[in-house]
Design a protein around this motif. Sequence first.
Motif, PDB file in Angstrom:
ATOM      1  N   ILE A  94       0.834  -1.210   0.000  1.00 29.88           N
ATOM      2  CA  ILE A  94       0.000   0.000   0.000  1.00 29.88           C
ATOM      3  C   ILE A  94       0.866   1.255   0.000  1.00 29.88           C
ATOM      4  O   ILE A  94       0.645   2.182  -0.787  1.00 29.88           O
ATOM      5  N   ALA A  95       1.879   1.291   0.868  1.00 37.64           N
ATOM      6  CA  ALA A  95       2.755   2.462   0.921  1.00 37.64           C
ATOM      7  C   ALA A  95       3.533   2.623  -0.378  1.00 37.64           C
ATOM      8  O   ALA A  95       3.833   3.752  -0.797  1.00 37.64           O
ATOM      9  N   GLY A  96       3.851   1.514  -1.045  1.00 35.24           N
ATOM     10  CA  GLY A  96       4.614   1.572  -2.295  1.00 35.24           C
ATOM     11  C   GLY A  96       3.894   2.287  -3.413  1.00 35.24           C
ATOM     12  O   GLY A  96       4.528   2.718  -4.394  1.00 35.24           O
ATOM     13  N   VAL A  97       2.576   2.431  -3.285  1.00 33.63           N
ATOM     14  CA  VAL A  97       1.821   3.196  -4.280  1.00 33.63           C
ATOM     15  C   VAL A  97       2.259   4.659  -4.269  1.00 33.63           C
ATOM     16  O   VAL A  97       2.256   5.336  -5.299  1.00 33.63           O
ATOM     17  N   PHE A  98       2.675   5.154  -3.104  1.00 29.91           N
ATOM     18  CA  PHE A  98       2.983   6.565  -2.924  1.00 29.91           C
ATOM     19  C   PHE A  98       4.473   6.892  -3.013  1.00 29.91           C
ATOM     20  O   PHE A  98       4.844   8.051  -3.075  1.00 29.91           O
ATOM     21  N   GLY A  99       5.313   5.871  -3.033  1.00 30.82           N
ATOM     22  CA  GLY A  99       6.745   6.124  -3.134  1.00 30.82           C
ATOM     23  C   GLY A  99       7.549   4.857  -2.918  1.00 30.82           C
ATOM     24  O   GLY A  99       7.051   3.872  -2.363  1.00 30.82           O
ATOM     25  N   LEU A 106       9.346  -0.002   6.751  1.00 29.77           N
ATOM     26  CA  LEU A 106       7.991   0.287   6.278  1.00 29.77           C
ATOM     27  C   LEU A 106       7.859   1.718   5.770  1.00 29.77           C
ATOM     28  O   LEU A 106       6.835   2.084   5.193  1.00 29.77           O
ATOM     29  N   GLU A 107       8.866   2.542   5.993  1.00 31.20           N
ATOM     30  CA  GLU A 107       8.832   3.922   5.532  1.00 31.20           C
ATOM     31  C   GLU A 107       9.158   3.997   4.044  1.00 31.20           C
ATOM     32  O   GLU A 107       9.852   3.137   3.493  1.00 31.20           O
ATOM     33  N   ILE A 108       8.656   5.040   3.378  1.00 24.77           N
ATOM     34  CA  ILE A 108       9.061   5.316   2.004  1.00 24.77           C
ATOM     35  C   ILE A 108      10.206   6.311   2.021  1.00 24.77           C
ATOM     36  O   ILE A 108      10.445   6.984   3.019  1.00 24.77           O
ATOM     37  N   GLU A 109      10.940   6.398   0.925  1.00 28.91           N
ATOM     38  CA  GLU A 109      12.192   7.156   0.927  1.00 28.91           C
ATOM     39  C   GLU A 109      11.996   8.657   1.022  1.00 28.91           C
ATOM     40  O   GLU A 109      12.822   9.355   1.589  1.00 28.91           O
ATOM     41  N   GLN A 110      10.912   9.171   0.447  1.00 24.14           N
ATOM     42  CA  GLN A 110      10.719  10.608   0.452  1.00 24.14           C
ATOM     43  C   GLN A 110       9.350  10.965   1.020  1.00 24.14           C
ATOM     44  O   GLN A 110       8.397  10.187   0.929  1.00 24.14           O
ATOM     45  N   LEU A 111       9.290  12.159   1.599  1.00 28.66           N
ATOM     46  CA  LEU A 111       8.005  12.654   2.092  1.00 28.66           C
ATOM     47  C   LEU A 111       6.990  12.736   0.954  1.00 28.66           C
ATOM     48  O   LEU A 111       7.310  13.178  -0.154  1.00 28.66           O
ATOM     49  N   GLU A 139      -5.843  -4.136  -8.613  1.00 27.43           N
ATOM     50  CA  GLU A 139      -6.764  -3.042  -8.937  1.00 27.43           C
ATOM     51  C   GLU A 139      -7.177  -2.247  -7.699  1.00 27.43           C
ATOM     52  O   GLU A 139      -7.603  -1.098  -7.805  1.00 27.43           O
ATOM     53  N   GLU A 140      -7.044  -2.865  -6.530  1.00 17.55           N
ATOM     54  CA  GLU A 140      -7.394  -2.165  -5.298  1.00 17.55           C
ATOM     55  C   GLU A 140      -6.313  -1.175  -4.875  1.00 17.55           C
ATOM     56  O   GLU A 140      -6.550  -0.360  -3.980  1.00 17.55           O
ATOM     57  N   LEU A 141      -5.162  -1.249  -5.524  1.00 15.14           N
ATOM     58  CA  LEU A 141      -4.062  -0.359  -5.173  1.00 15.14           C
ATOM     59  C   LEU A 141      -4.055   0.931  -5.997  1.00 15.14           C
ATOM     60  O   LEU A 141      -3.098   1.697  -5.955  1.00 15.14           O
TER      61      LEU A 141
END
Length: 352
Positions: A94-99, A106-111, A139-141
Amino acid sequence: MSRFIQIHLLTSYPPANLNRDDQGRPKTARMGGYDRLRVSSQSLKRRWRTSEIFEQAMVDNMGTRTKRLGVEVCDALLAAGIKEKQAKDWATEIAGVFGKGKKDSLEIEQLVHVSPEERQSIDSLVAKLIEEGRKPEKEELDLLREKTTAVDIALFGRMLASKPEFNVEAACQVAHAISVHSVVIEDDYFTAVDDLNDGREDAGSSHIGETGFAAGLFYSYICVNRQQLIENLRGDSELADKAIGALIEAAVKVAPSGKQNSFAQQGYASYVLAEAGDQQPRSLAVSYLKPVEMRGYGAADYLTQAMDAIRAQKAGFDQAYGACSDRSYELSVSEGKGNLQEMLAFIKDVSH
């Protein structure tokens, strides 16, 4: 046709360290051959959008800027009884959709700035995964949204390097604030005393420190493209006008928070020039290319000199290029001219 709202402010702050550099000293910029105090636009925007004034006015229309989206999702899954490995895997997707995710985190690399609509989509998906006990399907992502009701995203923009189709073009430009006069950074040498030390064995201080500071009268400049803001907000002109009003009230009232507890540099703008028009906007920072103390105004104080300079520069530009704005409004505390509510009503009226 674009409609531009331009705000020029003069704000005085007492000795302070408003915005620090990597050495912990007040930020500066060299302009016209002289060192000036500086407060970065990033610092100003962050302070304004997280202020009580802005947040209370824009409740339910604020985004969230974070790297910790995956952490939040994982915590929600774990709290609902999902096994740790599954929770981490699903949260990472889920987070990978945003970065791009950090390695072993579990964090993404950039704000990333997440809109209320996107957070609602995430919450709905997480609830569904918990209920059905399964991982998300491809498709839910599809969680990103091109348009938003988040006024901070609409004003200041958003960039997603891997998914540029969901970028948001900023409708608001904010300049670095600079002092209208030259400055010298001074040092405050301070000590702290231990309350339980009676001084019989050791009369010295328990802590010694040093911090840089300076006082200044700052010129700040804000430019809002109202049409772009409306487009960013899915055509909601009423919300756009409300956002402009909240931003300007925050800008004139809210001080940068750097070392606020040490210096208490709370300050309202002493002078505001608001302009509205369809012409190409222009900053009036060139008014202070020559520091005010070098302009030969005699005994006039810095604020009076700064107001004279900005008025002269505006008139000079208008004479050379034609009027940049079709209407303008001045608020001048020292001259008893104008007031905030009248100015905000003026801006709302001339924005259309």
